[in-house]
Design an enzyme around this catalytic site. Sequence first.
Site, mmCIF file in Angstrom:
data_model
loop_
_atom_site.group_PDB
_atom_site.id
_atom_site.type_symbol
_atom_site.label_atom_id
_atom_site.label_comp_id
_atom_site.label_asym_id
_atom_site.label_seq_id
_atom_site.Cartn_x
_atom_site.Cartn_y
_atom_site.Cartn_z
ATOM 1 N N GLY A 43 0.803 -1.131 -0.026
ATOM 2 C CA GLY A 43 0.041 -0.043 0.011
ATOM 3 C C GLY A 43 0.830 1.257 0.038
ATOM 4 N N GLU A 98 4.183 4.091 6.223
ATOM 5 C CA GLU A 98 2.740 3.319 6.038
ATOM 6 C C GLU A 98 1.817 4.190 5.109
ATOM 7 O OE1 GLU A 98 1.496 0.508 5.792
ATOM 8 O OE2 GLU A 98 1.908 -0.732 7.170
ATOM 9 N N ASP A 99 0.907 3.618 4.193
ATOM 10 C CA ASP A 99 -0.183 4.252 3.766
ATOM 11 C C ASP A 99 -1.332 4.493 4.728
ATOM 12 O OD1 ASP A 99 -0.501 1.246 3.823
ATOM 13 O OD2 ASP A 99 -2.190 1.477 2.118
ATOM 14 N N ASP A 102 -4.645 1.544 10.815
ATOM 15 C CA ASP A 102 -6.075 1.127 11.097
ATOM 16 C C ASP A 102 -6.108 0.855 12.423
ATOM 17 O OD1 ASP A 102 -8.781 0.020 10.948
ATOM 18 O OD2 ASP A 102 -8.560 0.342 8.640
ATOM 19 N N LYS A 130 -6.250 6.410 11.148
ATOM 20 C CA LYS A 130 -8.114 6.363 11.454
ATOM 21 C C LYS A 130 -7.927 5.829 12.830
ATOM 22 C CE LYS A 130 -10.213 4.003 7.577
ATOM 23 N NZ LYS A 130 -10.805 2.787 6.877
ATOM 24 N N PHE A 151 -14.216 3.504 3.909
ATOM 25 C CA PHE A 151 -13.290 2.592 3.178
ATOM 26 C C PHE A 151 -12.666 3.412 2.070
ATOM 27 C CE2 PHE A 151 -11.588 -1.484 3.186
ATOM 28 C CZ PHE A 151 -11.269 -1.652 1.605
ATOM 29 N N ASP A 158 -5.749 -0.132 -1.532
ATOM 30 C CA ASP A 158 -6.638 -1.194 -2.586
ATOM 31 C C ASP A 158 -7.783 -1.185 -1.861
ATOM 32 O OD1 ASP A 158 -5.423 -2.869 -0.800
ATOM 33 O OD2 ASP A 158 -5.923 -4.358 -2.051
ATOM 34 N N ARG A 164 -5.282 0.891 -6.982
ATOM 35 C CA ARG A 164 -3.921 1.615 -6.208
ATOM 36 C C ARG A 164 -3.771 2.675 -7.083
ATOM 37 N NH1 ARG A 164 -2.208 -1.959 -1.860
ATOM 38 N NH2 ARG A 164 -2.495 -4.269 -2.348
HETATM 39 C C1 PRP Z 1 -2.913 -2.407 4.913
HETATM 40 C C2 PRP Z 1 -2.133 -1.109 5.470
HETATM 41 C C3 PRP Z 1 -1.469 -1.458 6.766
HETATM 42 C C4 PRP Z 1 -2.525 -2.096 7.262
HETATM 43 C C5 PRP Z 1 -3.312 -1.224 8.418
HETATM 44 O O1 PRP Z 1 -2.369 -3.278 4.238
HETATM 45 O O2 PRP Z 1 -1.163 -0.995 4.211
HETATM 46 O O3 PRP Z 1 -0.207 -2.251 6.536
HETATM 47 O O4 PRP Z 1 -3.391 -2.585 6.339
HETATM 48 O O5 PRP Z 1 -4.069 -1.857 9.012
HETATM 49 P P1 PRP Z 1 -3.931 -2.333 10.676
HETATM 50 O O6 PRP Z 1 -3.608 -1.039 11.300
HETATM 51 O O7 PRP Z 1 -5.419 -2.718 10.924
HETATM 52 O O8 PRP Z 1 -3.163 -3.372 10.735
HETATM 53 P P2 PRP Z 1 -2.839 -4.542 3.820
HETATM 54 O O9 PRP Z 1 -2.563 -5.869 4.580
HETATM 55 O O10 PRP Z 1 -4.274 -4.095 3.472
HETATM 56 O O11 PRP Z 1 -1.743 -4.740 2.595
HETATM 57 P P3 PRP Z 1 -1.520 -3.806 1.089
HETATM 58 O O12 PRP Z 1 -0.327 -2.990 1.867
HETATM 59 O O13 PRP Z 1 -0.856 -4.865 0.280
HETATM 60 O O14 PRP Z 1 -2.454 -3.167 0.681
#
Ligand code: PRP
Length: 179
Positions: A43, A98-99, A102, A130, A151, A158, A164
């Site tokens: 991400g 990080e993107d 959450d 968030k 979302f 993504d 993306r």
């Molecule tokens: C997303 C994002 C973080 C994580 C955050 O990754 O890039 O790594 O979720 O969520 P959290 O705080 O609830 O752990 P994802 O697993 O969707 O993979 P991606 O980076 O390939 O999109």
Amino acid sequence: MHQDVEQILYTEEQLRSRVKELGCQITADYAGRRPMLISVLRGSYIFMADLTRAINLDVTVDFMVVSSYGAGTVSSGQVEIKKDLSDSIEGRDLIIVEDILDSGNTLYYLMKVLQARKPASIRLCTLMDKPERRTKPITADYVGFTIPDAFIVGYGLDFDERYRNLPYVGVLKPSVYEK
Ligand code: PRP
């Protein structure tokens, strides 16, 4: 605007300007040092590319692939390192990029793994935060935008590996993920 997007949350221009500000802040905070930026893929790839170019320091970069979501919209809590770092981080000043932050599950786990490798310091930079979704005690040192619990997709983010490449960050229509 993409037909699956309900609303644009941040335009290309807003993203560019905020990423530049974060880059300036990091440049000032790490003056005289050589931080190592670690991009948590997938991400963060677009944010990482823009952020590193906004930092005026002698940085190095490395990449990890970590996954916890699969095809769902809610974190499973299971974090898996699919690709580890290429270089040693011992004694280095790390900035994890990080993107989105959450639940905090991914970073909570990742911080423990990286701390054990004895870096000099670790800070976290996330484009989106968030905070109302947090279940783990994780806070970011650098936050691009604090956002509500919608979302979102685009600029690296993504849903089921799609969207993306959208140049903006938008709110996905619920009809897309409720299918
Ligand atoms: C997303 C994002 C973080 C994580 C955050 O990754 O890039 O790594 O979720 O969520 P959290 O705080 O609830 O752990 P994802 O697993 O969707 O993979 P991606 O980076 O390939 O999109």
